[in-house]
Each structure stands twice: as C-alpha cells, then as structure tokens.
Design an enzyme around this catalytic site. Sequence first.
Site, PDB file in Angstrom:
ATOM      1  N   GLU A 270      37.218  78.313 -19.229  1.00 39.63           N
ATOM      2  CA  GLU A 270      36.503  77.042 -19.073  1.00 39.63           C
ATOM      3  C   GLU A 270      36.487  76.265 -20.392  1.00 39.63           C
ATOM      4  O   GLU A 270      36.547  75.040 -20.412  1.00 39.63           O
ATOM      5  CB  GLU A 270      35.076  77.300 -18.547  1.00 39.63           C
TER       6      GLU A 270
ATOM      7  N   ASN B 168      27.820  86.678 -18.328  1.00 39.33           N
ATOM      8  CA  ASN B 168      28.078  85.320 -18.785  1.00 39.33           C
ATOM      9  C   ASN B 168      27.297  84.378 -17.860  1.00 39.33           C
ATOM     10  O   ASN B 168      27.745  84.064 -16.765  1.00 39.33           O
ATOM     11  CB  ASN B 168      29.589  85.038 -18.715  1.00 39.33           C
ATOM     12  N   TRP B 169      26.111  83.980 -18.335  1.00 42.94           N
ATOM     13  CA  TRP B 169      25.246  83.137 -17.485  1.00 42.94           C
ATOM     14  C   TRP B 169      25.785  81.719 -17.358  1.00 42.94           C
ATOM     15  O   TRP B 169      25.289  80.936 -16.555  1.00 42.94           O
ATOM     16  CB  TRP B 169      23.827  83.088 -18.062  1.00 42.94           C
ATOM     17  N   LYS B 170      26.761  81.361 -18.191  1.00 44.46           N
ATOM     18  CA  LYS B 170      27.276  79.980 -18.230  1.00 44.46           C
ATOM     19  C   LYS B 170      26.105  79.007 -18.393  1.00 44.46           C
ATOM     20  O   LYS B 170      25.127  79.361 -19.050  1.00 44.46           O
ATOM     21  CB  LYS B 170      28.121  79.693 -16.981  1.00 44.46           C
TER      22      LYS B 170
ATOM     23  N   GLY C 258      34.935  82.554 -10.309  1.00 47.64           N
ATOM     24  CA  GLY C 258      34.028  81.745  -9.503  1.00 47.64           C
ATOM     25  C   GLY C 258      34.569  81.367  -8.140  1.00 47.64           C
ATOM     26  O   GLY C 258      34.018  80.496  -7.467  1.00 47.64           O
TER      27      GLY C 258
ATOM     28  N   SER D  97      35.079  87.078 -10.406  1.00 49.87           N
ATOM     29  CA  SER D  97      34.420  87.457  -9.154  1.00 49.87           C
ATOM     30  C   SER D  97      34.129  88.951  -9.040  1.00 49.87           C
ATOM     31  O   SER D  97      34.275  89.538  -7.968  1.00 49.87           O
ATOM     32  CB  SER D  97      35.235  86.965  -7.955  1.00 49.87           C
TER      33      SER D  97
ATOM     34  N   HIS E 251      37.116  81.503 -23.493  1.00 54.31           N
ATOM     35  CA  HIS E 251      36.959  81.517 -22.031  1.00 54.31           C
ATOM     36  C   HIS E 251      37.813  80.400 -21.427  1.00 54.31           C
ATOM     37  O   HIS E 251      37.943  79.328 -22.025  1.00 54.31           O
ATOM     38  CB  HIS E 251      35.482  81.326 -21.680  1.00 54.31           C
TER      39      HIS E 251
ATOM     40  N   GLY F  20      30.274  86.598 -14.260  1.00 55.16           N
ATOM     41  CA  GLY F  20      29.647  85.280 -14.205  1.00 55.16           C
ATOM     42  C   GLY F  20      28.573  85.246 -13.130  1.00 55.16           C
ATOM     43  O   GLY F  20      27.460  85.730 -13.320  1.00 55.16           O
ATOM     44  N   GLY F  21      28.924  84.695 -11.986  1.00 57.30           N
ATOM     45  CA  GLY F  21      27.975  84.480 -10.885  1.00 57.30           C
ATOM     46  C   GLY F  21      27.060  85.662 -10.587  1.00 57.30           C
ATOM     47  O   GLY F  21      25.834  85.491 -10.491  1.00 57.30           O
TER      48      GLY F  21
ATOM     49  N   GLU G 126      40.897  87.758 -17.607  1.00 54.53           N
ATOM     50  CA  GLU G 126      40.255  86.980 -16.550  1.00 54.53           C
ATOM     51  C   GLU G 126      41.267  86.047 -15.881  1.00 54.53           C
ATOM     52  O   GLU G 126      41.514  84.939 -16.382  1.00 54.53           O
ATOM     53  CB  GLU G 126      39.116  86.129 -17.135  1.00 54.53           C
TER      54      GLU G 126
HETATM   55  P1  PGA Z   1      32.684  84.893 -12.106  1.00 59.00           P
HETATM   56  O1  PGA Z   1      32.907  84.407 -13.623  1.00 59.00           O
HETATM   57  O2  PGA Z   1      32.210  86.325 -12.187  1.00 59.00           O
HETATM   58  O3  PGA Z   1      31.635  83.979 -11.562  1.00 59.00           O
HETATM   59  O4  PGA Z   1      33.979  84.776 -11.420  1.00 59.00           O
HETATM   60  C1  PGA Z   1      33.502  85.241 -14.564  1.00 59.00           C
HETATM   61  C2  PGA Z   1      33.653  84.515 -15.872  1.00 59.00           C
HETATM   62  O5  PGA Z   1      33.897  83.306 -15.861  1.00 59.00           O
HETATM   63  O6  PGA Z   1      33.555  85.126 -16.943  1.00 59.00           O
END
Ligand code: PGA
Length: 251
Positions: free
Chosen positions: A99, A9-11, A175, A214, A97, A235-236, A169
Amino acid sequence: MRTNLVVANWKMHGHKKEVTQLLNALKNGINTSATKDSKMVICPPSLFLGQVQKELAETGIAIGTQNAHPQNEGAFTGEVGFAMLREFSCSYAIIGHSERREIFAETDKFIAEKFAAAQVQSVIPILCIGETQAQRESGLTESTVLGQLQAVISEVGIEAFANAVIAYEPIWAIGTGLTASPEQAQEVHAAIRSFLAKLDQNIAENISILYGGSVKANNAEALFYQSDIDGALVGGASLDAEEFLTIYAAA
Ligand code: PGA
C-alpha cells in the site's frame, strides 16, 4: 533460531475505546494461547502508540510501526522518525508494504533507506515484498519478489538481514479474501530462502519469513505447517481479538 512472528497491521483503523478493548482481549487471551517460540507484534496507527505502549507494558507483546521516515528529525511535515518511535517502545517496523509502494509511490531506494534507518535505531525491519495478480499470471512472481529483495540488499548489504524479517505478501491476496494456497506460498518462501542462501547460508536459515494476505483463523494453521513459513502479517483479521488469537495460537 527462527522466531515465529504474528504481526498485526491495523492499518488506518481504530479509535481510543476500541484500541483499549482489543488490547484487553489480547492480553487476556494470550496467557492461554501463548507459546514460548512465538511472538505477537501490534502495529497500530502512530497516533495510538502512546496508548498502546502504556496498555501493553510488561505484557511481552511487542509494538511496531506501520511506517516511518528515514530521517530522525527535520522539515518533513506529517512524518515521524525511528528515534521518536523508539520512545514509544517500537521494536519492529513494517517497511515497503504494497500500500505504501502503490498509494504513496515509495521506491525500492526509499524503502532501503527506511530499512537502514530502522536498524540504526535498533528497530527490526519487516520488509514486505509481493507480486500483483498480473505479474503472477505472466509468470513473473519470483522475478518480481526477488527483484524487490535484491534492490534492498544492494543498498544495505546481505549482513543487514541478520536482524530483519521478510514478509511475502502477494498483492492480489491483500484484503481480498483470496489467500495464496499453502503450497503457492511455500513455493515463494522457499525461493526467497534459497536466494538468500546463495549470499549467506546462515542468514537464510535463521531469518523469519512471514506470509501476509487474507490470513484468517481458518487458514493460518495450514500456512504455518509449511516449512518455510514462519508466521504471518495480518491485516483485517488482526482487528478481531478472537480471530487474531487463534492465528497466534496456530503459530
Ligand atoms: P489482510 O492484510 O490480512 O487484510 O489481507 C494483510 C496486509 O496488508 O499486511
């Protein structure tokens, strides 16, 4: 058969040159670390889908979207629909998600509409569910997560989960560098699976339940070792080819 999925997930990250560099590194690295039972999925910002489609053609790496509108077309300024996304080889969609739930105020009902709309276009929804820190501290983890799941099941029916993926999640782990311990994650994954089993044993056994929050190269293996963790939503660490390939290899 559950598939191990490792989803990037590159966001809202990346620019044209960086996208090419990252994809090249993944394409080169995946030959040596790929296993037959695992699948890599890249979810870039929509704007890069054309580029990603071209650069990932014939590689076996799947493409997903981070979001979409439930309607295929219409007066929805700024949105894209699943029929459009299909033209860019999107076969997965991250739905619900945290977010999107928190920043864009998406409700369970709207999330369920997206889930159903994705499946109409043969896009596999990856439904995200998870609790906040406060909910965990109040002992509300299971009721929160299962409530989010039930809200979608009530709208689309349990049968729809025969062709879907779930991502657990915990919001406090996204994050933040804080990861749920493998045991904490496993406990919730097992609860999700047994909740589904009460509705449909077969679906519960075969659905892939990913962990997200994470996930890094140095904690992926311990998470994947748990019996109910079938991959990760990353994500990251998905923006770093070496990190992401290590996570993929661990799956
Ligand atoms: P993260 O994000 O790996 O940066 O914690 C995961 C996600 O939001 O899917």
